[in-house]
Design an enzyme around this catalytic site. Structure first.
Site, PDB file in Angstrom:
ATOM      1  N   CYS A 232      32.014  37.698  44.659  1.00  0.00           N
ATOM      2  CA  CYS A 232      31.349  38.683  45.523  1.00  0.00           C
ATOM      3  C   CYS A 232      29.943  38.962  45.003  1.00  0.00           C
ATOM      4  CB  CYS A 232      32.161  39.979  45.571  1.00  0.00           C
ATOM      5  SG  CYS A 232      33.768  39.822  46.356  1.00  0.00           S
ATOM      6  N   ALA A 233      29.387  38.024  44.228  1.00  0.00           N
ATOM      7  CA  ALA A 233      28.081  38.241  43.593  1.00  0.00           C
ATOM      8  C   ALA A 233      26.977  37.516  44.345  1.00  0.00           C
ATOM      9  CB  ALA A 233      28.141  37.782  42.137  1.00  0.00           C
ATOM     10  N   ASP A 258      32.907  36.188  49.179  1.00  0.00           N
ATOM     11  CA  ASP A 258      32.110  37.018  50.079  1.00  0.00           C
ATOM     12  C   ASP A 258      30.704  36.453  50.235  1.00  0.00           C
ATOM     13  OD1 ASP A 258      31.652  39.411  51.665  1.00  0.00           O
ATOM     14  OD2 ASP A 258      30.441  40.159  50.001  1.00  0.00           O
ATOM     15  N   GLU A 263      23.834  30.655  53.639  1.00  0.00           N
ATOM     16  CA  GLU A 263      24.179  31.764  54.525  1.00  0.00           C
ATOM     17  C   GLU A 263      23.130  31.897  55.625  1.00  0.00           C
ATOM     18  OE1 GLU A 263      24.807  35.392  52.372  1.00  0.00           O
ATOM     19  OE2 GLU A 263      26.418  34.575  51.142  1.00  0.00           O
ATOM     20  N   HIS A 281      29.634  38.297  53.566  1.00  0.00           N
ATOM     21  CA  HIS A 281      28.721  39.053  52.704  1.00  0.00           C
ATOM     22  C   HIS A 281      28.823  40.558  52.978  1.00  0.00           C
ATOM     23  CE1 HIS A 281      24.915  38.288  50.145  1.00  0.00           C
ATOM     24  NE2 HIS A 281      25.453  39.436  49.814  1.00  0.00           N
TER      25      HIS A 281
END
Length: 531
Positions: A232-233, A258, A263, A281
């Site tokens: 999730c970083a 995430d 992206e 995200h």
């Protein structure tokens, strides 16, 4: 006349009211950021610009920002701001780096639960009218070993929550001291040890040259069979193709992501694989986090515009305009000294000691110290700035001390920076010449006079004939032009150093060729911000 602020993205009404209550003339146009031409047309009217991610602050917009003094981003990321152009324009760029820590940490914990119990797949199956109770056999978190890569602000919260879940927590973080780890109740380990022992691995580091693909195919293959991985970083920390292969082979039992290398992620090697949980995200996507960063932005901008106080600035030290004229070159020197130490030090730092001598000892030492510490920390975390660097160092258990003394040498003033680790002490000294240019004047106690360039090469060796020839020949054969060449030695036949200012970054291949000569004890390519 009251300062005038434009809010060009969606900020909460509570945050907008803070501006009004502080006496700021605020213009709330939440959709204006999407119209870059209109924004460029009106930006010249404003002293401050408050944004989220929709507004793109380009060099073209900044050209028209004749009165703009500060841009503040409600959130951490500032990729939508041309910070170099803002700096040249004299515009401060602020962010709110601590407003969504809890939210992001909670999301990582939620993702860990989801992948441990296969919750998304079980939910989809049940919604589809199936009753596949035996298919979704999960694992408990209690008693499992959680490996945390990066135990800073968010990672530290994850450690705390995981301990509350009765997990065994081990952490890998180059800046985590043993004392800080003990206080957190976690075991400090090396990366290879973490990979071998962890049942779950969660990442909480920024994306840098050091952390990119930290979970490479090679490292993923070192993990414990049945491991579950949470990210999730930042996208790019994990080799997604390699992870997909290991998920298919069964070596990795599950993953929860995430963030992704590309992206928006409309396709990805992880998509469609069993027991892979994916979210778009959402780390900072809670009502509380969005409200927190909005309120912080309003307070920070108001403080600066009304009192001159600077908080969480990415491109300016906490000094007054009058101080900046005198201190600018010294602040750059402090940053460069820190950058040298940071790039040279691979083990955890226990202490940072800074000596200020002569004229510099009478300046704003808080700002200079912050610049030096930020220079050190930025080698690991480029999001660290002069305001947050001392806080980050303190959280990692790094002790910072300063000493000032009257002029004691040949220079009107100088700064000596020393770091202490379990293995060694490393020091570097520098000064600012009358031309306003910073110089390195001492490394490891060896006197030198080195101009600082963007790209440099540092070597250590035994003082013997042929070193200059080897360096020059290797650089020349590989197309690396040397702009400046500085040498120093402790004594004839003793320890010697060389610092080369070159026109381009020295590649790993060239470093390997130098290493193969057997003449050098240490070779390091270095990068400095000299703008």
């Amino acid at each position: 006349m009251a300062p005038k602020v434009l809010v060009s993205d969606k900020l909460s009404e509570t945050a907008v009211q803070i501006f009004r209550d502080r006496g700021i003339d605020v213009d709330f146009q939440p959709d204006l950021g999407k119209d870059k031409d209109k924004l460029a047309e009106v930006i010249g009217q404003y002293d401050g610009l408050a944004i989220r991610s929709a507004t793109k602050v380009t060099a073209k917009i900044l050209e028209n920002a004749t009165n703009l003094k500060v841009i503040a981003r409600a959130g951490i990321g500032t990729d939508n701001i041309d910070k170099e152009a803002a700096s040249k324009k004299g515009v401060i760029v602020m962010n709110t780096p601590f407003g969504n820590m809890i939210t992001t940490a909670e999301h990582a914990i939620a993702m860990m639960f989801a992948v441990a119990r296969q919750l998304p797949e079980a939910s989809a199956s049940t919604h589809a009218g199936k009753w596949e109770k035996s298919k979704f056999m999960g694992v408990e978190l209690t008693g499992k070993t959680l490996g945390v890569i990066g135990a800073g602000n968010i990672g530290g919260i994850v450690c705390d929550r995981a301990r509350g879940l009765k997990m065994k927590v081990i952490a890998y973080d180059p800046f985590l001291s043993e004392a800080k780890a003990d206080k957190m109740g976690v075991e400090k380990v090396e990366l290879d040890d973490l990979l071998k022992r962890a049942d779950f691995i969660t990442l909480h580091v920024p994306l840098t040259d050091q952390t990119r693909n930290i979970l490479s195919r090679e490292n993923l293959e070192k993990t414990k069979k049945g491991v579950r991985i949470i990210n999730c970083a930042r996208g790019g920390l994990v080799d997604e193709n390699a992870l997909a292969d290991l998920l298919k082979s069964g070596h990795v039992a599950g993953a929860a992501f995430d963030v992704f290398a590309q992206e928006p992620a409309t396709e990805n090697p992880l998509f469609g694989l069993p027991n892979v949980v994916c979210t778009p995200h959402l780390g900072a996507a809670t009502t509380e986090a969005q409200e927190n960063v909005a309120l912080q932005v309003a307070e920070q901008m108001s403080d600066y515009l009304l009192t001159g106080a600077v908080t969480n600035a990415l491109n300016m030290p906490s000094v007054t305009a009058e101080e900046a004229k005198v201190m600018g070159p010294w602040i750059k020197l402090a940053d460069n000294l820190g950058a040298f130490i940071g790039q040279m030090t691979d083990e955890p730092i226990k202490a940072i000691n800074i000596l200020y001598d002569g004229v510099v000892s009478e300046m704003n030492l808080g700002a200079l110290t912050s610049a030096a510490v930020a220079g050190i920390m930025k080698s690991v975390n480029p999001e660290v700035n002069m305001v947050s660097a001392p806080v980050v160092a303190k959280e990692r258990g790094v002790k910072i001390s300063t000493t000032k003394q009257d002029k004691s040498g040949a220079f009107e003033g100088y700064i000596k920076l020393t770091v202490v680790t379990d293995q060694r002490e490393r020091s570097i000294g520098g000064t600012v010449f009358s031309d306003g240019k910073p110089r390195f004047i001492q490394i490891k106690g060896i006197n030198i006079d080195a101009e600082i360039g963007r790209h440099m090469l540092y070597t250590t060796n035994k003082d013997e004939p042929g070193i200059i020839g080897t360096l020059g020949q290797t650089m020349g054969e590989n197309g690396v032009n040397i702009a400046n060449f500085t040498l120093g030695r402790s004594a004839a036949g003793g320890e010697a150093i060389a610092l080369l200012y070159v026109d381009a970054q020295v590649s790993p291949d060239v470093i390997a060729k130098l290493d193969a000569t057997g003449k050098f004890q240490q070779i390091r390519s270095l990068e400095f911000d000299v703008a």
